[in-house]
Write a protein that holds these residues in place. Sequence first.
Motif, mmCIF file in Angstrom:
data_model
loop_
_atom_site.group_PDB
_atom_site.id
_atom_site.type_symbol
_atom_site.label_atom_id
_atom_site.label_comp_id
_atom_site.label_asym_id
_atom_site.label_seq_id
_atom_site.Cartn_x
_atom_site.Cartn_y
_atom_site.Cartn_z
ATOM 1 N N SER A 1 1.124 -1.123 -0.139
ATOM 2 C CA SER A 1 -0.107 0.021 0.097
ATOM 3 C C SER A 1 1.012 1.379 0.018
ATOM 4 C CB SER A 1 -0.859 0.038 1.221
ATOM 5 O OG SER A 1 -1.872 -1.138 1.234
ATOM 6 N N ILE A 2 2.068 1.051 0.706
ATOM 7 C CA ILE A 2 2.801 2.392 0.861
ATOM 8 C C ILE A 2 3.606 2.640 -0.511
ATOM 9 C CG2 ILE A 2 4.851 3.365 2.112
ATOM 10 C CD1 ILE A 2 3.924 1.808 4.792
ATOM 11 N N ILE A 3 3.845 1.490 -1.010
ATOM 12 C CA ILE A 3 4.686 1.574 -2.271
ATOM 13 C C ILE A 3 3.706 1.891 -3.382
ATOM 14 C CG2 ILE A 3 5.773 0.091 -4.271
ATOM 15 C CD1 ILE A 3 6.704 -1.662 -1.791
ATOM 16 N N ALA A 4 2.430 1.482 -3.273
ATOM 17 C CA ALA A 4 1.279 2.084 -4.489
ATOM 18 C C ALA A 4 1.428 3.612 -4.316
ATOM 19 C CB ALA A 4 0.160 1.329 -4.186
ATOM 20 N N PHE A 5 1.272 4.080 -3.002
ATOM 21 C CA PHE A 5 0.982 5.734 -2.674
ATOM 22 C C PHE A 5 2.425 6.406 -3.369
ATOM 23 C CE2 PHE A 5 2.115 9.086 0.132
ATOM 24 C CZ PHE A 5 0.868 10.251 0.020
ATOM 25 N N LEU A 6 3.511 5.845 -2.967
ATOM 26 C CA LEU A 6 4.801 6.461 -3.442
ATOM 27 C C LEU A 6 5.140 6.628 -4.896
ATOM 28 C CD1 LEU A 6 7.144 5.023 -0.750
ATOM 29 C CD2 LEU A 6 6.192 7.553 -0.883
ATOM 30 N N ARG B 1 2.517 8.993 -6.217
ATOM 31 C CA ARG B 1 3.162 10.275 -5.768
ATOM 32 C C ARG B 1 4.451 10.974 -6.636
ATOM 33 N NH1 ARG B 1 2.648 13.228 -0.929
ATOM 34 N NH2 ARG B 1 0.454 12.846 -1.346
ATOM 35 N N ARG B 2 4.833 9.821 -6.955
ATOM 36 C CA ARG B 2 6.176 10.069 -7.984
ATOM 37 C C ARG B 2 5.786 10.281 -9.492
ATOM 38 N NH1 ARG B 2 9.219 11.237 -11.213
ATOM 39 N NH2 ARG B 2 11.644 10.613 -11.091
ATOM 40 N N TYR B 3 4.963 9.446 -9.969
ATOM 41 C CA TYR B 3 4.569 9.503 -11.328
ATOM 42 C C TYR B 3 3.253 9.991 -11.930
ATOM 43 C CZ TYR B 3 8.556 6.324 -11.579
ATOM 44 O OH TYR B 3 9.850 5.865 -11.521
ATOM 45 N N GLY B 4 2.628 10.378 -10.612
ATOM 46 C CA GLY B 4 1.303 11.258 -11.160
ATOM 47 C C GLY B 4 0.011 10.443 -11.775
ATOM 48 N N GLN B 5 -0.720 11.323 -12.284
ATOM 49 C CA GLN B 5 -2.112 10.939 -12.673
ATOM 50 C C GLN B 5 -2.264 9.545 -13.608
ATOM 51 O OE1 GLN B 5 -4.987 13.410 -15.404
ATOM 52 N NE2 GLN B 5 -5.501 13.858 -13.408
ATOM 53 N N TRP B 6 -1.078 9.596 -14.572
ATOM 54 C CA TRP B 6 -1.145 8.569 -15.534
ATOM 55 C C TRP B 6 -0.873 7.189 -15.200
ATOM 56 C CZ3 TRP B 6 2.334 5.013 -16.809
ATOM 57 C CH2 TRP B 6 3.667 5.431 -16.434
ATOM 58 N N ALA C 1 -6.798 0.573 -4.831
ATOM 59 C CA ALA C 1 -7.109 1.663 -5.499
ATOM 60 C C ALA C 1 -6.913 3.022 -5.112
ATOM 61 C CB ALA C 1 -8.230 1.522 -6.717
ATOM 62 N N LEU C 2 -7.815 3.086 -3.928
ATOM 63 C CA LEU C 2 -7.466 4.273 -3.155
ATOM 64 C C LEU C 2 -6.163 4.703 -2.613
ATOM 65 C CD1 LEU C 2 -10.812 4.060 -1.159
ATOM 66 C CD2 LEU C 2 -10.151 5.559 -3.173
ATOM 67 N N CYS C 3 -5.404 3.634 -2.562
ATOM 68 C CA CYS C 3 -3.770 4.010 -1.990
ATOM 69 C C CYS C 3 -3.166 4.416 -3.395
ATOM 70 C CB CYS C 3 -3.045 2.580 -1.933
ATOM 71 S SG CYS C 3 -3.555 1.863 -0.239
ATOM 72 N N TYR C 4 -3.459 4.147 -4.565
ATOM 73 C CA TYR C 4 -3.006 5.104 -5.660
ATOM 74 C C TYR C 4 -3.576 6.456 -5.872
ATOM 75 C CZ TYR C 4 -0.171 1.172 -7.825
ATOM 76 O OH TYR C 4 0.597 0.189 -7.827
ATOM 77 N N LEU C 5 -4.889 6.632 -5.706
ATOM 78 C CA LEU C 5 -5.323 7.835 -5.629
ATOM 79 C C LEU C 5 -4.913 8.596 -4.547
ATOM 80 C CD1 LEU C 5 -9.128 6.751 -6.497
ATOM 81 C CD2 LEU C 5 -7.543 7.434 -8.235
ATOM 82 N N ALA C 6 -4.676 8.131 -3.333
ATOM 83 C CA ALA C 6 -4.334 8.997 -2.359
ATOM 84 C C ALA C 6 -3.078 9.712 -2.531
ATOM 85 C CB ALA C 6 -4.103 8.256 -0.931
ATOM 86 N N GLY C 7 -2.031 9.156 -3.586
ATOM 87 C CA GLY C 7 -0.775 9.688 -3.809
ATOM 88 C C GLY C 7 -0.942 10.940 -4.801
ATOM 89 N N LEU C 8 -2.175 10.967 -5.138
ATOM 90 C CA LEU C 8 -2.291 12.393 -5.883
ATOM 91 C C LEU C 8 -2.824 13.473 -5.204
ATOM 92 C CD1 LEU C 8 -4.396 10.615 -9.096
ATOM 93 C CD2 LEU C 8 -1.670 11.092 -8.873
ATOM 94 N N THR C 9 -3.092 13.292 -3.954
ATOM 95 C CA THR C 9 -3.779 14.272 -2.945
ATOM 96 C C THR C 9 -2.601 14.925 -2.164
ATOM 97 O OG1 THR C 9 -4.049 12.801 -1.092
ATOM 98 C CG2 THR C 9 -5.722 12.837 -2.511
#
Length: 198
Positions: A100-105, A108-113, A154-162
């Motif tokens: 989950s933490i890796i998905a967030f990072l 956060r690093r690569y963005g929306q795409w 999926a929300l872990c990925y989306l949280a990285g955009l916030t």
Amino acid sequence: MKLFGKYKVDMIDIVSLAGVILTGLLIYYGYKGGLFESRESLIAYVNSFGFYSVLIFILIQVFQVVLPFLPAAVTCTAGIVLFGAGWGLFYNYLGISLGSIIAFLISRRYGQWIAKKMVGERLYQKYAAHLNKGKAFDRFFAISIIAPIAPDDALCYLAGLTSMSLKKFTLIILLGKPLPTALYSLGSAAIFNWLNIF
């Protein structure tokens, strides 16, 4: 993104496809070798790797969050079957939390795409309007993790955009994951046992 002939191929697509193929091969050769004939044969095989069996299993749990080509029900159940309820739950929790933490990072690093690629356009559009709501999204995310009411990977990925900080995200994951992981793991194991799959 690179061009192969007339087709555009993303590295994520290549890695995901490789994961599917590898998983398929492992299942096939495991079946041919009799690994899935009984709980005992599967445990004996995994235990033959000694300490590395734990590391391999935790990495599988990490990858099933980051690159969701393995169903969580299967991997969580395998943790219980292979390592028992206590250690199995701990390894499930550890692997899922790290994933989950890796998905967030990654997000956060690569963005929306990358978030769109990993969660899919439909899910992204469903939650996109909530991403800029600050503390309201943080509360929704925490509730979703503690009592899963949405696709939490999926929300872990989306949280990285916030604007959520890594510290806050990690705290929510570490405090929120134990109960749902336990319920999901033990529930899946009970269903698989009832169906006489493991």
